[in-house]
Scaffold this active site. Structure first.
Site, mmCIF file in Angstrom:
data_model
loop_
_atom_site.group_PDB
_atom_site.id
_atom_site.type_symbol
_atom_site.label_atom_id
_atom_site.label_comp_id
_atom_site.label_asym_id
_atom_site.label_seq_id
_atom_site.Cartn_x
_atom_site.Cartn_y
_atom_site.Cartn_z
ATOM 1 N N ALA A 145 44.138 31.656 60.871
ATOM 2 C CA ALA A 145 43.589 31.536 59.622
ATOM 3 C C ALA A 145 44.640 31.019 58.864
ATOM 4 C CB ALA A 145 43.530 33.051 59.267
ATOM 5 N N ALA A 149 45.304 29.806 54.309
ATOM 6 C CA ALA A 149 44.703 29.653 53.084
ATOM 7 C C ALA A 149 45.870 29.229 52.080
ATOM 8 C CB ALA A 149 44.497 31.223 52.513
ATOM 9 N N ILE A 201 48.056 30.330 50.380
ATOM 10 C CA ILE A 201 49.474 30.868 50.319
ATOM 11 C C ILE A 201 49.993 30.972 51.556
ATOM 12 C CG2 ILE A 201 50.575 33.041 49.680
ATOM 13 C CD1 ILE A 201 49.678 31.726 47.194
ATOM 14 N N LYS A 248 52.301 36.519 59.893
ATOM 15 C CA LYS A 248 51.668 35.901 58.587
ATOM 16 C C LYS A 248 53.174 35.019 57.924
ATOM 17 C CE LYS A 248 49.131 36.364 54.634
ATOM 18 N NZ LYS A 248 48.392 37.573 53.640
ATOM 19 N N ASP A 255 40.732 43.334 47.268
ATOM 20 C CA ASP A 255 40.425 41.799 47.887
ATOM 21 C C ASP A 255 39.288 42.104 49.357
ATOM 22 O OD1 ASP A 255 39.929 39.197 47.827
ATOM 23 O OD2 ASP A 255 42.245 38.717 48.894
#
Length: 525
Positions: free
Chosen positions: A125, A127, A129, A150, A285
């Site tokens: 994934a 994004a 940020i 992450k 979220d």
């Protein structure tokens, strides 16, 4: 650099006709004349909301995120523009895997091959940020555990600070020149966005949010939250338990796997209201990418929550405000809804309660032509927020976040089960919370919390009063009057507490005696 960025923003504004949107509402006649000149020969077929969305997308991920935050402020924006901004997608290409590995090694102080087996070079994934890589812990107490790593994007802070500085400048000019500038509070919106972005840049904060949510749902068969592996967590790297499920939006895949879809819809709403009214701490979220469903036989059909960068928190005051508003709404007690708005302190005190009641009735009454299952609580909140513009109501950020999350939850629930009755699911939580707060149990719980502090304060009161009086006599400072008033107020509160404790003790004692007497009579003892 900043000047070049400003030029890009300026030409983007001209390209998409945003100057026409903004300057048409400027009060200054010279500016309006300039608008007439600059719009000669320009024609825009797309609606304003579409043009604004396209402009933000062309300016990059920071402005995309700003648009996403703006989309939640339906108390400030027209509905068509807010709906269009809600379509903004936070999707950017991943940065190089070699860079991600270097960042992980710098943050954790060891080579990736020493820390992990099978560190996947291609992110799962990506994004604006951060991006996520799968791996397996190599050694230590979590050896062999499948994890998600992450990694924060490199050099984000200078870019963010530069764009935020420009946004602050734009907000100042908008507030000064725009007719709606003062009402829309652009500087406050940018400040809120600043906090939101910097919170997302701290992955330790996100890990703490996830850990709290996991603890809140421990022992409940409702929600799975990954465990955080703290020895691998830093402000720029987060390592957590890997959980794999099916995205909630893939309904047909879930149905084919044998998941009970109506039950899943009800449990989604139950999870949300548990977070709001029991914990006052909610995942804010909850779009389909962050909510999955486990097909693992050990946890079949249970929700999985991911990404804890945005979390909402509600005080007891907020929960009381919400619960009473919803209950009053479904009783069609609009006077109570208006009074609650005034009592909250968010409405100017000069507002006439009857006028506010009439406006709320005009918003809410049309909903009662529908079945309860067709009433959207999120839409009710949104309409109330829209009405707030007319009365200059100061909407609190945590309630705006809640309203946005509630709309997401309703959308998810009804995409799973169109017949979902949200009110039927929510009402027991509202009533239970009200009973716990207003009833004897709530009074007793608050008493337990406050009693230790008051028991410490009580013996000190004579000395504090004597000290304050002596100081007043010596210095004759008017400020001490406030101190004395505060001390006397505290003494009154303490006296009330002691009286309450005494009455409570007497009630318990009398109850015990009567119960014993009743048993003796009943059983001949």
């Amino acid at each position: 650099m900043r000047f070049l960025r400003f030029l890009k923003i300026f030409f983007t504004v001209i390209r998409f006709g945003l100057d026409e949107m903004m300057l048409s509402r400027v009060n200054d006649r010279r500016v309006r004349l300039l608008l007439r000149i600059t719009t000669i020969g320009r024609k825009f077929d797309a609606p304003p909301g579409v043009r604004l969305r396209l402009a933000l997308e062309s300016l990059g991920p920071i402005f995309v995120k700003f648009g996403q935050v703006l989309s939640t402020r339906r108390d400030l924006l027209p509905v068509d523009i807010a709906d269009e901004l809600a379509k903004l997608q936070d999707q950017v290409p991943p940065f190089e895997s070699a860079v991600a590995i270097r960042l992980v090694e710098n943050a954790l102080g060891a080579p990736v091959d020493v820390l992990f087996d099978d560190f996947e070079r291609v992110p799962v994934a990506s994004a604006s940020i951060a991006q996520v890589h799968f791996a397996t812990v190599k050694a230590g107490q979590h050896a062999g555990k499948a994890v998600a790593v992450k990694v924060l994007r490199p050099n984000m802070l200078p870019v963010i600070d530069s764009d935020l500085a420009l946004l602050r400048d734009i907000a100042v000019w908008a507030e000064r020149l725009w007719a709606d500038g003062k009402r829309l509070k652009p500087r406050e919106v940018v400040a809120e966005f600043d906090k939101y972005l910097h919170d997302e840049l701290d992955l330790m904060r996100e890990a703490a949010n996830g850990s709290q949510l996991r603890r809140n749902f421990a022992g409940l068969d409702l929600l799975l939250v990954p465990e955080m592996y703290w020895e691998f967590c830093t402000p720029t790297v987060l390592v957590m338990e890997r959980m794999v499920g099916v995205p909630i939006s893939q309904v047909e895949t879930l149905r084919a796997a044998g998941v009970d879809i109506p039950k899943l819809a009800r449990e989604g709403v139950e999870i949300f209201f548990t977070q709001v009214f029991r914990d006052g701490f909610f995942h804010a979220d909850m779009h389909p990418g962050n909510i999955q469903v486990s097909l693992d036989p050990a946890h079949f059909g249970r929700y999985i929550a991911l990404d804890f960068g945005i979390i909402g928190a509600l005080s007891d005051f907020d929960k009381n405000y919400l619960a009473q508003n919803f209950l009053a709404f479904f009783k069609r007690d609009y006077h109570r809804v208006a009074t609650l708005h005034l009592e909250s302190g968010w409405v100017p005190p000069t507002t006439r309660v009857e006028e506010l009641e009439s406006a709320i009735r005009a918003v809410c009454e049309p909903y009662f032509d529908r079945a309860l299952k067709d009433i959207s609580l999120g839409q009710v909140l949104m309409r109330l927020f829209s009405t707030s513009r007319r009365f200059n109501v100061e909407i609190q950020p945590q309630l705006v976040l809640l309203q946005k999350t509630m709309l997401n939850v309703e959308g998810l629930g009804r995409s799973l089960d169109p017949e979902l009755d949200l009110w039927k699911t929510a009402k027991p939580y509202l009533e239970r919370w009200m009973n716990e707060q207003i009833g004897l149990r709530g009074w007793y719980e608050r008493l337990k919390i406050e009693a230790p502090q008051w028991s410490k304060t009580l013996p000190q009161l004579p000395r504090l009063i004597h000290h304050a009086l002596a100081e007043r006599h010596d210095n004759k400072r008017g400020a001490n009057d406030d101190m004395i008033r505060q001390i006397l107020l505290e003494q009154k509160r303490t006296n009330r507490l002691l009286q309450g404790l005494l009455l409570f003790g007497v009630a318990v004692g009398v109850g015990a005696v009567l119960a014993r007497a009743f048993l003796a009579l009943a059983y001949g003892g």
